[in-house]
Design a protein around this motif. Structure first.
Motif, PDB file in Angstrom:
ATOM      1  N   SER A 121     -20.491 -22.837  42.297  1.00  0.00           N
ATOM      2  CA  SER A 121     -20.611 -22.692  43.753  1.00  0.00           C
ATOM      3  C   SER A 121     -22.019 -23.018  44.246  1.00  0.00           C
ATOM      4  O   SER A 121     -22.175 -23.741  45.235  1.00  0.00           O
ATOM      5  CB  SER A 121     -20.201 -21.286  44.175  1.00  0.00           C
ATOM      6  OG  SER A 121     -20.334 -21.115  45.578  1.00  0.00           O
ATOM      7  N   GLU A 170     -22.519 -26.636  44.069  1.00  0.00           N
ATOM      8  CA  GLU A 170     -21.697 -27.314  45.067  1.00  0.00           C
ATOM      9  C   GLU A 170     -22.336 -27.230  46.441  1.00  0.00           C
ATOM     10  O   GLU A 170     -22.321 -28.201  47.217  1.00  0.00           O
ATOM     11  CB  GLU A 170     -20.299 -26.723  45.067  1.00  0.00           C
ATOM     12  CG  GLU A 170     -19.313 -27.517  45.921  1.00  0.00           C
ATOM     13  CD  GLU A 170     -17.898 -26.980  45.795  1.00  0.00           C
ATOM     14  OE1 GLU A 170     -16.982 -27.650  46.292  1.00  0.00           O
ATOM     15  OE2 GLU A 170     -17.710 -25.917  45.165  1.00  0.00           O
ATOM     16  N   ASP A 171     -22.947 -26.066  46.697  1.00  0.00           N
ATOM     17  CA  ASP A 171     -23.623 -25.915  47.984  1.00  0.00           C
ATOM     18  C   ASP A 171     -24.771 -26.908  48.120  1.00  0.00           C
ATOM     19  O   ASP A 171     -24.999 -27.506  49.190  1.00  0.00           O
ATOM     20  CB  ASP A 171     -24.157 -24.476  48.114  1.00  0.00           C
ATOM     21  CG  ASP A 171     -23.023 -23.466  48.253  1.00  0.00           C
ATOM     22  OD1 ASP A 171     -21.919 -23.896  48.673  1.00  0.00           O
ATOM     23  OD2 ASP A 171     -23.255 -22.283  47.937  1.00  0.00           O
ATOM     24  N   ARG A 215     -14.563 -28.027  47.977  1.00  0.00           N
ATOM     25  CA  ARG A 215     -15.304 -28.013  49.242  1.00  0.00           C
ATOM     26  C   ARG A 215     -16.115 -29.277  49.438  1.00  0.00           C
ATOM     27  O   ARG A 215     -16.111 -29.889  50.504  1.00  0.00           O
ATOM     28  CB  ARG A 215     -16.227 -26.776  49.267  1.00  0.00           C
ATOM     29  CG  ARG A 215     -15.483 -25.453  49.459  1.00  0.00           C
ATOM     30  CD  ARG A 215     -16.474 -24.316  49.625  1.00  0.00           C
ATOM     31  NE  ARG A 215     -17.319 -24.126  48.458  1.00  0.00           N
ATOM     32  CZ  ARG A 215     -18.624 -23.915  48.518  1.00  0.00           C
ATOM     33  NH1 ARG A 215     -19.231 -23.855  49.687  1.00  0.00           N
ATOM     34  NH2 ARG A 215     -19.318 -23.756  47.412  1.00  0.00           N
ATOM     35  N   ILE A 216     -16.788 -29.612  48.424  1.00  0.00           N
ATOM     36  CA  ILE A 216     -17.637 -30.818  48.560  1.00  0.00           C
ATOM     37  C   ILE A 216     -16.807 -32.069  48.714  1.00  0.00           C
ATOM     38  O   ILE A 216     -17.197 -33.022  49.382  1.00  0.00           O
ATOM     39  CB  ILE A 216     -18.605 -30.942  47.365  1.00  0.00           C
ATOM     40  CG1 ILE A 216     -19.637 -32.045  47.666  1.00  0.00           C
ATOM     41  CG2 ILE A 216     -17.868 -31.217  46.064  1.00  0.00           C
ATOM     42  CD1 ILE A 216     -20.725 -32.149  46.632  1.00  0.00           C
ATOM     43  N   GLN A 217     -15.640 -32.039  48.104  1.00  0.00           N
ATOM     44  CA  GLN A 217     -14.777 -33.219  48.211  1.00  0.00           C
ATOM     45  C   GLN A 217     -14.371 -33.450  49.653  1.00  0.00           C
ATOM     46  O   GLN A 217     -14.390 -34.589  50.146  1.00  0.00           O
ATOM     47  CB  GLN A 217     -13.546 -33.052  47.327  1.00  0.00           C
ATOM     48  CG  GLN A 217     -12.683 -34.309  47.270  1.00  0.00           C
ATOM     49  CD  GLN A 217     -11.563 -34.178  46.244  1.00  0.00           C
ATOM     50  OE1 GLN A 217     -11.424 -33.146  45.584  1.00  0.00           O
ATOM     51  NE2 GLN A 217     -10.793 -35.214  46.115  1.00  0.00           N
ATOM     52  N   VAL A 271     -18.192 -35.139  42.825  1.00  0.00           N
ATOM     53  CA  VAL A 271     -17.480 -34.647  44.009  1.00  0.00           C
ATOM     54  C   VAL A 271     -16.066 -34.232  43.638  1.00  0.00           C
ATOM     55  O   VAL A 271     -15.507 -33.251  44.177  1.00  0.00           O
ATOM     56  CB  VAL A 271     -17.489 -35.707  45.115  1.00  0.00           C
ATOM     57  CG1 VAL A 271     -16.594 -35.305  46.278  1.00  0.00           C
ATOM     58  CG2 VAL A 271     -18.908 -35.953  45.587  1.00  0.00           C
ATOM     59  N   ARG A 313     -15.067 -32.672  41.247  1.00  0.00           N
ATOM     60  CA  ARG A 313     -15.011 -31.376  40.545  1.00  0.00           C
ATOM     61  C   ARG A 313     -15.128 -30.174  41.508  1.00  0.00           C
ATOM     62  O   ARG A 313     -15.137 -29.038  41.066  1.00  0.00           O
ATOM     63  CB  ARG A 313     -16.134 -31.322  39.506  1.00  0.00           C
ATOM     64  CG  ARG A 313     -16.045 -32.427  38.494  1.00  0.00           C
ATOM     65  CD  ARG A 313     -17.244 -32.382  37.564  1.00  0.00           C
ATOM     66  NE  ARG A 313     -17.319 -33.587  36.728  1.00  0.00           N
ATOM     67  CZ  ARG A 313     -18.345 -33.873  35.925  1.00  0.00           C
ATOM     68  NH1 ARG A 313     -19.351 -33.029  35.861  1.00  0.00           N
ATOM     69  NH2 ARG A 313     -18.327 -34.966  35.204  1.00  0.00           N
ATOM     70  N   GLY A 314     -15.277 -30.436  42.790  1.00  0.00           N
ATOM     71  CA  GLY A 314     -15.348 -29.321  43.748  1.00  0.00           C
ATOM     72  C   GLY A 314     -14.521 -29.617  44.983  1.00  0.00           C
ATOM     73  O   GLY A 314     -14.635 -30.703  45.562  1.00  0.00           O
ATOM     74  N   LEU A 364     -17.695 -27.766  39.342  1.00  0.00           N
ATOM     75  CA  LEU A 364     -19.012 -27.443  39.873  1.00  0.00           C
ATOM     76  C   LEU A 364     -19.095 -25.953  40.182  1.00  0.00           C
ATOM     77  O   LEU A 364     -18.144 -25.344  40.699  1.00  0.00           O
ATOM     78  CB  LEU A 364     -19.286 -28.259  41.151  1.00  0.00           C
ATOM     79  CG  LEU A 364     -19.386 -29.772  41.001  1.00  0.00           C
ATOM     80  CD1 LEU A 364     -19.573 -30.418  42.371  1.00  0.00           C
ATOM     81  CD2 LEU A 364     -20.519 -30.142  40.077  1.00  0.00           C
TER      82      LEU A 364
END
Length: 1860
Positions: A1783, A1786-1787, A1826-1828, A1821, A1823-1824, A1781
């Motif tokens: 950034s 992802e945000d 932070r989001i994970q 999720v 693939r990132g 993802l």
């Protein structure tokens, strides 16, 4: 030898050349040409004498077979068939047939049909030559049937079919084909190795199966046939004109029993028409039917037919008398039907009929056949099979359980019970038909068995009725000449069952048999049988539970008149049977009868001291013995009483009133003491009878005791004293009844006491003791009360009776002279002082008897008593109507001398009797008249004939010289009085004087004066006076001289023929002219002449006097005529002296004939008596005076007098019945006219008589019509007179409702009874008038209800439906349809005119519906003759469809449907175009309904025609079935569904539907415009998931047009169709302009301001943007939906408002709008067509909008829809991008993750949706990083807070996906 080889070589060479030609053919066409030329000659060489040649030909044929496999190669079938028919060689025929079978299906249809005559030609002869070849030809024939189209029945082509097939010249071939088609109906394929089937033998089965070819009846095999369809075609071919009725009768019979209704219906129809062409007395036919039913036994024979066919065959055998002569076969049928299923004597291959309905029906039919055999077989035939069948039937019943049905092994279902009942009935019929072998058995075995069955068989309610029916049959057969032994057996049997089983007479079982026992006793045993008479007596003693019919039958058995009616003489009275029947009437011997009833062996043994308690039967037995005694006694003295309904009364009349008969009886009875003739009676039996009567005195029932006492005193008065001297020993027992509580019993027992106690044989001590008791009782009369008074009453009567009889017998006791004054003293004292009516009555009776018998005379009255005072006391009682006082006065006067001191007493008594005229009771005056006759001539009065009841000489009475004349003069003078009471009393007294004293010279000399007096009463108002005068004139005629008789005749006939009447006598003020109340005035009524004068004076109109007197005179006319025949005028007119007088007055006949039917019963009876006496030959007299009588009746039927009018009606009715029309044809019209006029008479009784006359006239006409050709000419003449009259204003159009109703009923009867040839000329006019009548006969209340239906909770349609139902079942419509059946081609032109006139002019729903029904009936039942007129009537019917009433409109629509069966194509197309025109061009929705109704009717009633024009009709129906009006839409939907197999049918008519709908998309009528748009939308849906480019190209312009314009209700359906179009078609995407237009339309519709429509448009937008994978539509979508979302969010806080039209509420609309808008926005994000920057921006914007929606509008529906859309979005993101993802993205997703796990406060379903969105997001999720982390954290928190296992499970799955 050389020649032979040369021939063989030559033939081989020829075959070789043909083989070469075939081999050289390079293609199929050349091969076909060669075979056409050479194949038949080649096959002909198979008949060569040389084996090598034949083998060579076979080899060539094998080669040919390989070459002709392609079905395109045609074979020379015609030539091969001709060769097969003409050549006799079997091998040639075999190969010919092989190639015929192979080539037949390759021929064109016309060529195949042309082969039919050739195949049928000689088929019968072919069968005789070779069954195998014939089977093949017949199979080919069956295959050709599948290519035939059969013309309509009765069509010209149908009639010509027999000639076309060549069957006219070859009836043998027609019979052969019909026969084998019939066998085909019986054929059924039996697998696996069956060789025969029910109804067919092995050979026949093989014939139809082509001798084992399995593929013959395999539809999928080459050349195979479908058996069911072949049978259907065969049945239709049988129904065609190719066969005559006699040929197709049996095949039709077989077809009618087929299980396939398509076959059985045709068979039934043929059978109905073929019945008249077949004789059921044809031996060949009957034999064939038996063979089919039973089959032929053996392995090669046929099996019995199936059960349905057996039922049909039995129904035919039940019509044939000849069938009864086939005894073995008929017996076998019954035996097999009765045999238990497991023991059925059939072959193993025969399947026994299953238990159930068919078996029950078969058994019922078998029993009906049994009944037919019993009724129609000859005695010789019955004697052969009846005993066997009865045994079988008994066995059948006993196998079920007998006498009680065995319910343990057999459930008594309805069918079994019915069969059991039929079995009993059949036993009765067979036994009755063969009594000699079955009933006249000395042991009466069968009869006992039947009685036991009736007594104990309680299987079902219908069983006793059936057993009784069997008994009824047997009863007639048992009523024959039974010998002595049979009579004894029958007597014993009947006696046993009459007394009850096991001696229990009260058992219910015994009660069930009593009625039949009594009937058998009355019908089978002679009247002289004492046991039978005892059974009759027992029937009368039945208790209250016994049926009244039992008692009635018992009474008939004790009456010789009824016994003779029950047993009429059937044979020649002079023959043996007649003599036997007469012997049955012989009376039982009195001695045997009394011994049986009252002898030692009887329950009523009167020799013992036991008294019976059954009084009713005891008295009946006593009465019968008494009647038999006197009947035989009167027969012995040659005064035999008449045996009629009044037999007992005739005996009573002879005994009581006939002096001569009484004297002879007295001599006869007194001679019995010296005879011992047992045949009559003897002293012992006579005494036994007297004892029985004596015992009856002791019954507590006073009425019965009185009867018994009467019989005892009656015999005692006629017999010698020594005959009943034995009773003297029981005289003391009379004390009990003398002192009983019953008045009548005391009277009778006191009289018996006097008779018996006065005998010398009586013990004087006993008598003295009893007399002292009586004296003691008498002495207490002053103090007696209650029961003591009754004892005093008995004592008075007993003492008086004893003294008077002792005086007569001169057997006086020593103290007799003390008793006489004692009795007189008591009588005087009680009469003077007592107020007790009972004692006074006793005293009066005592005085009367004492005076009559000479005990009390004026000179025997004690000096201390005043005789005048005694007379005064009795006179006072007499004025009260006390007849005993009157009799006492008369008897006392009898003893007074007319001179000396006693003359004053005599005069006083006579005056007192005169004064009694004021009493208003006629019966009292008869007593006064009797008393006067006794006073007048003493014991010479015939009133005293039966007064002496003991053996003695007649007492002397004083001489009379003056008194007779004096009394007569006084009475004659009073007869002229005007006082009603005195007139009535005087005529009764005069009658008594003439009756009782008419033999006395003083009276006899004055008979002429008496005649004048009596004649004056004939016109009297009082009917009693008339009756009395009539009786008096009869007596005068009997007693008068010849001159007096002649004068009487002249006077009477003159008064009859005179039309003027004068009131008899002088009219005074008190003369009653009218009945009280007859002429009411308000405060009273006019009755006397004085009342008339007062009324006239009060009103001031003197003419009223004359009017009222005329009215009274008219009343006198009818009164005199009523009295005219009452005195036995037949005796007068029988006199020879009347012949000349009557012959000179022929005018008497019309009047006399009319008076025979006078409404006054007395007049009618009198005139009938006169007619019978006057007219010796009634038929001849009426015929001779017929015209005169008819004219008189027609004149008087309209006369002023209602009596005359009523009598004339009845007279005409009697006159015309039974006479030929020619006799009264000239009067017929006038008779009908006057009849209908009088039907509206002012008097009800006249109207009733007129209606009766009308019914008679109708009955004559209808009977003539029913009799057919025999009276066709006269019936036709009557119709010519009657029908025009009935249809005239005097009939159906009469103003009188009764006349109208009767005219209508008469018309219906005429139509129902008429034959077609007779009624046909009148049918057109009748139909027109009857149609108009349908509305007029409807009750007026219907119109009121129709106008006020709402008041009664009814709708107009419900009322119309009820009216329609009534019309369809009405007799009037039934009559109309019967008239239609009589039509022929010659009557159709007139019918066309009348029917068209009726259709245009009739009013009212019934008549209009009736017209439509006529059109329907003509189209179906008379289609052949109506077809030329159908084109004319269809436009007429179409116009009537527009009637304002929906029921009428629908009826005519149905008529249009039926008419289209017969119309031409052009007219049908005009109808279709008309329907389209008033559907599309009219703004009235009702016209659209009408169009649908018409087309639905065509589809339903003319299906074939509809399908033939489906390309013209179905497109229109498809469009119209989308109508917005429910009623119209329903009709078109039903029509569409009835004619298409599925939705794919639309693809066949896409072009036509689109063209038709497109034409009306721009219609000015919104409903039509919308309907067209809906149709286009439905086309899109119906095209399925793959719309071809061709169809898409056709659809797009119409769909584009349909979506143009503003919104309207339902437009969302069309918009949805556009989305389906885009989804299922590729055409639009390849055309950029179309794609742009579609996008434009979707976006445009989504922006509409209509909030209801917009929610659906946004849903379509969401679906559309999801389809657009190739472009990014987010900007356009965002621009379209954001304003809508903003607007919706602003209005979400508004109050929820329900829709006025019943649609969704405002809140619901807002929620749907937000949900669909958000969905469209989410789905418009296209990851594959969007840059990363744009994608991030779009998702961020979208999530913000979604979050805002979910925050501000927390609707569950909205939130769940958004989660679903986001789930779809995440799936697309996962598929479009597999890299890490970015950034920014992802945000965006982190923010969304925070939101998705915040749904913990939502409902479970919403949380599930959020969890599923999280699952879809999980692959992204991963693939990132932070989001994970954020996702895992949020997921853990959500799981901790989650309480639902389902949601937790989904969240777990999301966690697993993240963890990988």
């Amino acid at each position: 030898m050389v020649g032979s080889e040369t021939s063989e070589a030559r033939e081989l060479s020829l075959v070789g050349k043909v083989e070469m030609k075939i081999a050289m053919c390079s293609n199929d066409s050349k091969l076909e040409s060669v075979l056409d030329t050479y194949l038949p000659p080649l096959l002909l060489k198979l008949a060569s004498d040389f084996l090598s040649v034949r083998n060579k030909v076979i080899n060539v044929c094998q080669h040919v077979n390989t070459r002709i496999k392609p079905p395109s190669i045609k074979l020379p079938v015609v030539a091969l068939l001709k060769q097969c028919k003409e050549n006799q060689n079997s091998l040639v025929r075999h190969f010919d047939l092989l190639y015929i079978q192979q080539g037949i299906d390759r021929l064109p249809l016309s060529a195949r049909l042309d082969l039919l005559p050739n195949i049928i030609n000689g088929l019968d002869e072919n069968y005789r030559e070779s069954t195998a070849n014939a089977a093949t030809l017949f199979n080919v024939f069956l295959r050709l049937l599948h290519s035939m189209t059969f013309p309509p029945r009765g069509d010209r082509d149908d009639l010509a079919l027999r000639d076309k097939l060549g069957l006219v010249e070859r009836p043998a071939d027609a019979s052969f084909v019909a026969t084998w088609l019939g066998k085909l109906m019986l054929f059924a394929v039996v697998e696996p190795n069956g060789t025969r089937c029910p109804g067919l033998s092995k050979a026949e089965y093989n014939f139809l199966k082509l001798y084992g070819r399995k593929e013959t009846w395999m539809p999928n095999a080459a050349g195979g046939l479908n058996l069911a369809e072949t049978k259907v075609l065969a049945s239709k071919f049988l129904a065609s004109g190719a066969f005559v009725d006699s040929e197709r009768f049996l095949p039709a019979l077989f077809a009618s029993a087929d299980a396939n209704s398509r076959i059985s219906e045709v068979g039934d129809d043929i059978l109905k028409r073929a019945f008249s062409a077949v004789s059921f007395e044809d031996p060949g036919l009957i034999k064939q039917l038996y063979e089919i039913y039973l089959g032929n036994r053996g392995p090669e024979g046929s099996l019995p037919a199936r059960v349905p066919l057996r039922n049909k065959i039995l129904s035919i055998l039940c019509r044939s008398k000849l069938a009864c002569s086939f005894v073995p076969q008929s017996t076998q049928i019954i035996q097999e039907a009765l045999a238990p299923l497991g023991n059925a004597t059939q072959d193993q291959e025969t399947s026994t009929a299953k238990q159930g309905l068919e078996t029950t029906k078969l058994r019922g039919q078998v029993f009906a056949f049994t009944n037919w055999l019993a009724r129609m077989s000859s005695p010789a035939e019955i004697s052969v099979f009846a005993p066997t069948l009865v045994g079988e039937l008994r066995g059948y019943i006993e196998n079920q359980g007998w006498p009680h049905m065995n319910t343990d092994t057999l459930v008594p279902i309805g069918g079994e019970l019915l069969s059991r009942a039929y079995g009993y009935e059949s036993i009765g019929l067979l036994a009755a038909a063969c009594p000699k072998h079955l009933l006249h058995d000395p042991d009466l075995d069968l009869l006992r068995w039947m009685f036991t069955s009736l007594n104990e068989d309680f299987s079902g309610k219908e069983i006793p009725a059936s057993i009784e029916q069997a008994f009824s049959s047997v009863l007639g057969a048992m009523n024959r000449n039974l010998d002595g032994e049979l009579q004894m057996s029958l007597t014993s049997l009947l006696s046993h069952y009459m007394n009850g089983s096991n001696g229990n007479s009260d058992a219910p079982a015994a009660k069930r048999t009593r009625y039949l026992v009594v009937r058998f006793a009355n019908r089978c045993l002679p009247f002289s049988n004492t046991a039978a008479r005892w059974i009759n007596v027992c029937a009368l003693q039945g208790d209250a539970d016994d049926r009244s019919a039992v008692r009635e039958e018992g009474r008939k058995g004790l009456d010789p008149y009824w016994f003779q009616l029950l047993n009429p003489i059937k044979e020649d009275p002079g023959g043996e049977e007649g003599r036997f029947d007469k012997m049955k009437y012989k009376f039982p011997a009195f001695a045997a009868l009394v011994d049986r009833f009252f002898g030692p062996s009887s329950i009523w043994n009167v020799s013992s001291s036991v008294h019976t308690t059954n009084k009713k039967a005891y008295i009946a037995a006593l009465r019968f013995c008494r009647c038999v005694l006197f009947h035989q006694a009167l027969e012995a003295v040659a005064r035999l009483p008449v045996i009629d309904a009044d037999w007992e009364r005739n005996i009573d009349a002879l005994i009581e009133n006939d002096e001569e008969a009484r004297a002879k009886l007295r001599g006869y009875f007194r001679s019995l003491s010296s005879t011992s003739d047992e045949a009559l009676t003897n002293p012992r039996v006579f005494n036994l009878y007297l004892k029985a009567a004596f015992h009856g005195l002791f019954f507590e029932d006073g009425d019965n005791a009185n009867v018994a006492g009467g019989y005892l005193s009656e015999v005692a008065s006629l017999s010698s004293s020594n005959m009943y001297a034995e009773l003297s020993h029981s005289v003391s027992s009379l004390m009990t009844p003398i002192f009983s509580m019953n008045h009548a019993l005391r009277d009778k027992s006191s009289r018996i006491f006097g008779i018996v106690s006065s005998l010398e044989e009586c013990s004087q001590d006993t008598i003295q003791k009893m007399l002292r008791t009586f004296e003691e009782k008498l002495s207490t009369w002053r103090q007696a009360v209650g029961s003591e008074v009754l004892q005093v009453h008995g004592a008075i009567l007993a003492l008086s009776s004893f003294i008077s009889r002792s005086w007569l017998r001169n057997t006086r006791l020593p103290d007799f002279e003390k008793l006489r004054p004692l009795l007189i003293t008591y009588n005087y004292d009680i009469l003077s002082d007592s107020r007790d009516k009972i004692l006074v009555d006793a005293v009066l009776l005592s005085i009367s008897e004492s005076a009559l018998y000479g005990v009390l005379t004026p000179d025997t009255v004690p000096e201390s008593y005043d005789l005048s005072g005694l007379v005064q006391k009795m006179a006072q009682k007499a004025t009260e109507g006390n007849e005993r006082a009157i009799a006492a006065l008369g008897n006392l006067g009898l003893q007074a001398n007319e001179d000396g001191t006693e003359s004053a007493i005599l005069s006083n008594i006579v005056e007192r009797l005169y004064e009694l005229h004021t009493i208003r009771r006629p019966e009292t005056h008869f007593a006064v008249g009797t008393a006067l006759s006794c006073v007048a001539i003493g014991w010479h009065s015939k009133a005293l004939i039966a007064a002496l009841d003991v053996e003695c000489s007649t007492p002397l009475s004083p001489r009379r010289q003056i008194i007779p004349s004096m009394i007569l003069n006084h009475v004659l003078s009073d007869c002229k009085s005007t006082k009603p009471a005195l007139r009535q009393a005087s005529v009764i007294w005069l009658l008594s004087l003439v009756q009782y004293c008419g033999h006395h010279h003083d009276i006899k000399d004055r008979l002429r004066d008496c005649q004048v007096a009596f004649k004056g009463y004939l016109a009297d108002r009082d009917s009693l006076n008339q009756e009395t005068a009539s009786r008096g004139l009869t007596l005068i005629y009997e007693k008068g001289s010849r001159a007096l008789k002649d004068e009487l005749i002249r006077d009477l006939v003159g008064s009859f023929t005179d039309t003027k009447a004068h009131l008899s006598g002088t009219v005074s003020e008190d003369t009653e002219l009218f009945e009280p109340g007859a002429l009411p005035t308000g405060d009273g009524s006019i009755t006397t002449y004085k009342d008339i004068m007062s009324l006239a004076s009060e009103i001031g109109d003197s003419s009223l006097v004359y009017k009222f007197m005329s009215l009274a005179s008219n009343n006198a006319i009818w009164s005199s005529r009523a009295a005219f025949g009452r005195f036995g005028l037949s005796n007068v007119l029988n006199d020879a002296s009347t012949e000349g007088y009557l012959a000179q007055n022929p005018k008497l006949y019309p009047a006399l004939f009319r008076y025979r039917f006078d409404p006054n019963t007395n007049v009618r009876n009198a005139m009938n008596e006169i007619w019978s006496a006057l007219v010796k030959e009634p038929t001849k007299t009426v015929d001779d005076n017929f015209d005169t009588i008819v004219k008189d009746l027609l004149k008087n039927i309209l006369g002023k007098e209602w009596r005359t009018r009523q009598a004339s009606c009845a007279a005409i009715a009697d006159l015309v019945q039974g006479r030929r029309l020619e006799k009264y044809e000239s009067f017929l019209t006038e008779i009908w006219e006057v009849t209908f006029k009088v039907c509206d008479d002012i008097k009800e009784s006249v109207r009733t008589a007129a209606m009766a006359l009308a019914r008679v006239l109708t009955g004559i006409l209808t009977r003539g019509l029913e009799s057919g050709e025999s009276s066709a000419q006269s019936s036709e003449k009557m119709l010519k007179h009657v029908l025009p009259f009935l249809l005239s204003p005097a009939g159906l159009e009469s103003g009188a409702p009764d006349v109208q109703e009767f005219a209508r009923k008469t018309l219906l009867d005429i139509i129902k009874s008429s034959h077609g040839r007779i009624l046909r000329p009148f049918v057109p006019n009748l139909i027109g008038r009857l149609l108009a009548l349908l509305s007029s006969i409807e009750p007026e209340m219907i119109n009121y209800l129709h106008l006020n239906a709402d008041k009664y909770g009814l709708s107009a349609q419900e009322l119309d439906d009820a009216r329609l139902k009534h019309i369809r079942g009405s007799t009037m419509l039934e009559a109309i349809e019967r008239c239609l059946d009589f039509l022929d081609e010659s009557s159709m032109p007139e019918l066309q005119q009348k029917l068209e006139e009726a259709i245009k002019t009739v009013v009212g729903l019934p008549s209009k519906v009736g017209c439509s029904r006529v059109l329907v009936s003509l189209s179906t039942r008379q289609n052949f003759i109506f077809k030329p007129y159908a084109n004319h009537f269809l436009p007429l019917a179409r116009k009537q469809v527009f009637d304002r009433n929906d029921t009428i409109s629908s009826s005519y629509a149905a008529a249009c449907g039926y008419l289209t069966r017969l119309t031409t194509d052009e007219v049908l197309l005009q109808l279709v175009k008309s329907c389209q025109k008033f559907y599309f061009d009219s703004d009235d929705e009702r016209r659209r309904v009408i169009a649908g109704d018409i087309l639905h009717a065509v589809s339903k009633h003319a299906t074939d025609r509809f399908k033939s024009f489906s390309s013209d009709l179905l497109p229109f129906v498809f469009v119209a079935k989308h109508d917005t009006y429910d009623r119209a839409r329903t009709f078109f939907e039903d029509t569409w569904n009835d004619n298409v197999a599925g939705t794919r049918t639309v693809l066949l008519y896409v072009k036509e539907i689109i063209e038709l709908a497109s034409q009306h998309l721009d219609s000015a009528q919104w409903p039509i415009k919308h309907t067209s748009a809906f149709a286009i939308a439905d086309v899109v849906r119906s095209c399925g998931s793959n719309i071809s480019d061709t169809n898409a190209k056709l659809i797009w312009p119409a769909l584009n047009t349909a979506l143009a314009g503003k919104t309207w209700d339902g437009k969302e359906k069309v918009l949805k169709a556009l989305i389906q179009y885009a989804k299922n078609s590729t055409y639009w995407s390849t055309e950029s302009s179309i794609a742009e237009q579609v996008e434009k339309i979707v976006l445009r519709e989504a922006k509409r301001n209509n909030v209801v429509f917009r929610q659906y448009a946004l849903e379509s937008l969401a679906d559309f943007v999801e389809l657009r994978k190739d472009v990014d539509m987010y900007p356009q979508t965002n621009a379209a939906v954001i304003p809508i979302i903003e607007e919706a969010l602003e209005s979400s806080e508004d109050m929820d408002v329900d829709s006025k039209s019943g649609g969704p509420s405002s809140k619901s609309i807002t929620e749907s709008t937000l949900a669909n808008a958000a969905t469209a926005l989410v789905k418009s994000i296209n990851p594959s067509s969007t840059s990363s920057e744009d994608l991030n921006s779009q998702m961020k914007h979208t999530f913000e909008i979604s979050n805002r929606i979910m925050t501000e509008n927390r609707s569950r529906k909205t939130i769940e829809t958004i989660y679903d859309a986001e789930k779809h979005l995440f799936d697309n993101l996962s598929k479009a991008n597999q890299s890490a993802l970015s950034s920014p993205l992802e945000d965006v997703l982190i923010e969304y993750t925070k939101q998705i796990f915040s749904a913990v406060d939502q409902v479970e379903m919403t949380r599930i949706k959020a969890a599923e969105a999280a699952v879809a997001m999980a692959p992204l999720v991963r693939r990132g990083e932070r989001i994970q982390a954020v996702f895992v954290q949020g997921l853990a928190a959500a799981k901790d807070a989650e309480r639902s296992p389902s949601v937790r499970q989904i969240l777990d799955r999301a966690g697993k996906l993240v963890e990988g």
